[in-house]
Design an enzyme around this catalytic site. Structure first.
Site, PDB file in Angstrom:
ATOM      1  N   MET A   1       0.642  -1.156   0.362  1.00 32.78           N
ATOM      2  CA  MET A   1       0.561  -0.042  -0.164  1.00 32.78           C
ATOM      3  C   MET A   1       0.919   1.517   0.334  1.00 32.78           C
ATOM      4  O   MET A   1       0.672   2.339   0.078  1.00 32.78           O
ATOM      5  CB  MET A   1      -0.945  -0.184   1.082  1.00 32.78           C
ATOM      6  N   GLY A   2       2.182   0.796  -0.585  1.00 29.78           N
ATOM      7  CA  GLY A   2       2.855   2.110  -0.619  1.00 29.78           C
ATOM      8  C   GLY A   2       3.754   2.775   0.659  1.00 29.78           C
ATOM      9  O   GLY A   2       3.678   2.149   1.882  1.00 29.78           O
ATOM     10  N   GLN A  34      -2.719 -12.075   7.743  1.00 29.22           N
ATOM     11  CA  GLN A  34      -2.583 -11.926   6.211  1.00 29.22           C
ATOM     12  C   GLN A  34      -2.775 -12.888   5.427  1.00 29.22           C
ATOM     13  O   GLN A  34      -3.149 -13.324   4.412  1.00 29.22           O
ATOM     14  CB  GLN A  34      -1.970 -10.795   6.345  1.00 29.22           C
ATOM     15  N   ASP A  89       2.727  -9.453   9.594  1.00 27.77           N
ATOM     16  CA  ASP A  89       0.769  -9.475   9.197  1.00 27.77           C
ATOM     17  C   ASP A  89       0.642 -10.741   8.815  1.00 27.77           C
ATOM     18  O   ASP A  89       0.389 -11.460   7.807  1.00 27.77           O
ATOM     19  CB  ASP A  89       0.940  -8.388   7.835  1.00 27.77           C
ATOM     20  N   SER A 112       4.595   1.453   8.373  1.00 32.64           N
ATOM     21  CA  SER A 112       4.062   2.659   7.619  1.00 32.64           C
ATOM     22  C   SER A 112       3.868   3.820   8.918  1.00 32.64           C
ATOM     23  O   SER A 112       3.800   5.078   9.110  1.00 32.64           O
ATOM     24  CB  SER A 112       3.354   2.750   6.703  1.00 32.64           C
ATOM     25  N   GLY A 171       4.773 -10.329   4.121  1.00 32.22           N
ATOM     26  CA  GLY A 171       5.466 -10.055   5.322  1.00 32.22           C
ATOM     27  C   GLY A 171       4.821 -10.782   6.575  1.00 32.22           C
ATOM     28  O   GLY A 171       3.869 -10.643   6.508  1.00 32.22           O
ATOM     29  N   GLN A 203     -10.211  -2.574   2.280  1.00 26.67           N
ATOM     30  CA  GLN A 203      -9.653  -3.615   3.563  1.00 26.67           C
ATOM     31  C   GLN A 203     -10.123  -2.098   5.120  1.00 26.67           C
ATOM     32  O   GLN A 203      -9.706  -2.717   5.874  1.00 26.67           O
ATOM     33  CB  GLN A 203      -8.156  -3.863   3.379  1.00 26.67           C
ATOM     34  N   GLY A 255      10.672  -3.277   5.550  1.00 21.66           N
ATOM     35  CA  GLY A 255      10.076  -4.415   5.348  1.00 21.66           C
ATOM     36  C   GLY A 255       9.817  -4.756   4.042  1.00 21.66           C
ATOM     37  O   GLY A 255       9.926  -5.798   3.591  1.00 21.66           O
ATOM     38  N   HIS A 256       9.069  -3.308   3.663  1.00 18.64           N
ATOM     39  CA  HIS A 256       8.641  -3.880   2.381  1.00 18.64           C
ATOM     40  C   HIS A 256      10.027  -4.113   0.888  1.00 18.64           C
ATOM     41  O   HIS A 256       9.887  -4.904   0.377  1.00 18.64           O
ATOM     42  CB  HIS A 256       8.360  -2.206   2.132  1.00 18.64           C
TER      43      HIS A 256
HETATM   44  P1  AMP Z   1       1.403  -2.904   3.689  1.00 13.51           P
HETATM   45  O1  AMP Z   1       1.841  -1.711   2.440  1.00 13.51           O
HETATM   46  O2  AMP Z   1       1.685  -2.801   5.278  1.00 13.51           O
HETATM   47  O3  AMP Z   1       0.316  -3.613   3.087  1.00 13.51           O
HETATM   48  O4  AMP Z   1       2.535  -4.331   3.334  1.00 13.51           O
HETATM   49  C1  AMP Z   1       2.896  -5.026   2.042  1.00 13.51           C
HETATM   50  C2  AMP Z   1       3.645  -6.031   3.007  1.00 13.51           C
HETATM   51  O5  AMP Z   1       4.684  -5.260   3.222  1.00 13.51           O
HETATM   52  C3  AMP Z   1       3.292  -6.610   3.448  1.00 13.51           C
HETATM   53  O6  AMP Z   1       2.912  -8.487   2.731  1.00 13.51           O
HETATM   54  C4  AMP Z   1       3.000  -6.588   4.514  1.00 13.51           C
HETATM   55  O7  AMP Z   1       3.392  -8.022   5.569  1.00 13.51           O
HETATM   56  C5  AMP Z   1       5.102  -6.649   4.306  1.00 13.51           C
HETATM   57  N1  AMP Z   1       5.738  -5.925   5.322  1.00 13.51           N
HETATM   58  C6  AMP Z   1       5.012  -4.599   6.353  1.00 13.51           C
HETATM   59  N2  AMP Z   1       5.788  -4.539   7.543  1.00 13.51           N
HETATM   60  C7  AMP Z   1       6.972  -5.106   7.166  1.00 13.51           C
HETATM   61  C8  AMP Z   1       8.362  -5.431   7.812  1.00 13.51           C
HETATM   62  N3  AMP Z   1       8.701  -4.324   8.801  1.00 13.51           N
HETATM   63  N4  AMP Z   1       8.819  -6.466   7.766  1.00 13.51           N
HETATM   64  C9  AMP Z   1       8.560  -7.038   7.462  1.00 13.51           C
HETATM   65  N5  AMP Z   1       7.585  -7.154   6.204  1.00 13.51           N
HETATM   66  C10 AMP Z   1       6.345  -6.491   6.085  1.00 13.51           C
END
Ligand code: AMP
Length: 286
Positions: A37-38, A160, A157, A193, A154, A68, A43-44
């Site tokens: 989601m940017g 998820q 989540d 984020s 990741g 969501q 982590g991303h």
């Molecule tokens: P999001 O942008 O929050 O939807 O996350 C996109 C992807 O990045 C999802 O698969 C998250 O689980 C993963 N993600 C977010 N934060 C982390 C983190 N700290 N470590 C590893 N993966 C992450």
């Protein structure tokens, strides 16, 4: 010099995305997909690097999926940094960034409501009604468009990941789901984020969430409920942290583990808590 540097394609149109991917597939290349989601952080980027290690072509999606969010205020506050996100992905040598507008992505309002049974019943699914239905719909639609060989999610989540694995198995999507370890700051706070909304003191306080997870994992009691009580006691004594839930779960079914005599094949301790008005989630897989 990486020849792919600076050549990332930013795509908004579905048809262009599908054409590009089918060209790659015809050439026998494997596609790695990282949905986001940017507001990208390390982590991303770690997911992207892992995808690059396995696959020939990398597609990253940046799409804040309204379906969501069960809270309009949360959706409105969600950070959007498309320009700097594109810079980061260009620097990594990603092949294609799919960044549609809501109207490009959803030309109608989906009517489907997905229920993943026990997998989505507790934890985040309980606290955020409709959240995983929205996640399932966006990921299924993205999988149809990107047609990836492997998709990277990741462990941060964790529920998820279990939801997506259920989606892929039940609907027979030809994609391998890769669960990647949570990336943390130096004090142990899982990168998110949402951390940008914490003060420096809030970050130090929030670092105790990971300590509480480690405490539960190291607890000598054979009773999972006892280890949870001890960790909650530790956090409560600190003050300033509102715990929404803390449970041991089976990582595949996401059912709560309570019976000491029947530990799941793989378990994790999961927490959701509020610090300075920011909702944080984390977990530790054991
Ligand atoms: P999001 O942008 O929050 O939807 O996350 C996109 C992807 O990045 C999802 O698969 C998250 O689980 C993963 N993600 C977010 N934060 C982390 C983190 N700290 N470590 C590893 N993966 C992450």
């Amino acid at each position: 010099l990486n020849p792919k540097l600076n050549t990332v394609e930013i795509v908004i149109q579905k048809d262009f995305l599908k054409d590009r991917v089918s060209q790659w597939k015809k050439a026998g290349e494997t596609i790695g997909f990282v949905p986001t989601m940017g507001a990208l952080h390390e982590g991303h980027l770690d997911l992207v690097r892992r995808a690059q290690a396995d696959c020939n072509r990398i597609v990253v999606s940046i799409f804040v999926n309204p379906l969501q969010f069960n809270n309009a205020g949360d959706l409105a506050k969600y950070p959007r940094h498309l320009e700097s996100d594109q810079q980061l992905l260009r620097g990594l040598g990603v092949d294609l960034v799919y960044a549609p507008s809501t109207e490009d992505f959803y030309t109608f309002h989906p009517k489907l409501n997905l229920d993943f049974g026990s997998v989505s019943a507790g934890l985040e699914g309980q606290m955020r009604p409709g959240h995983f239905s929205g996640v399932g719909i966006v990921v299924a639609r993205l999988f149809h468009l990107v047609n990836p060989d492997r998709a990277y999610f990741g462990a941060k989540d964790l529920q998820q990941v279990a939801v997506i694995r259920t989606l892929v198995r039940d609907l027979d999507f030809p994609v391998k789901i890769i669960r990647c370890p949570t990336v943390r700051g130096s004090g142990g706070l899982a990168l998110s984020s949402r951390n940008a909304r914490l003060s420096p003191e809030g970050i130090v306080l929030a670092e105790n969430l990971f300590k509480a997870l480690q405490l539960a994992a190291a607890d000598p009691s054979p009773d999972p409920s006892e280890s949870i009580r001890n960790s909650i006691g530790f956090l409560t004594n600190l003050g300033g942290i509102d715990i929404e839930y803390m449970h041991w779960v089976n990582t595949e079914t996401m059912e709560i583990w309570e019976n000491p005599a029947a530990p799941p094949p793989e378990k994790a301790v999961c927490i959701a808590a509020w610090v300075e008005g920011v909702r944080l989630i984390d977990n530790l897989i054991c």
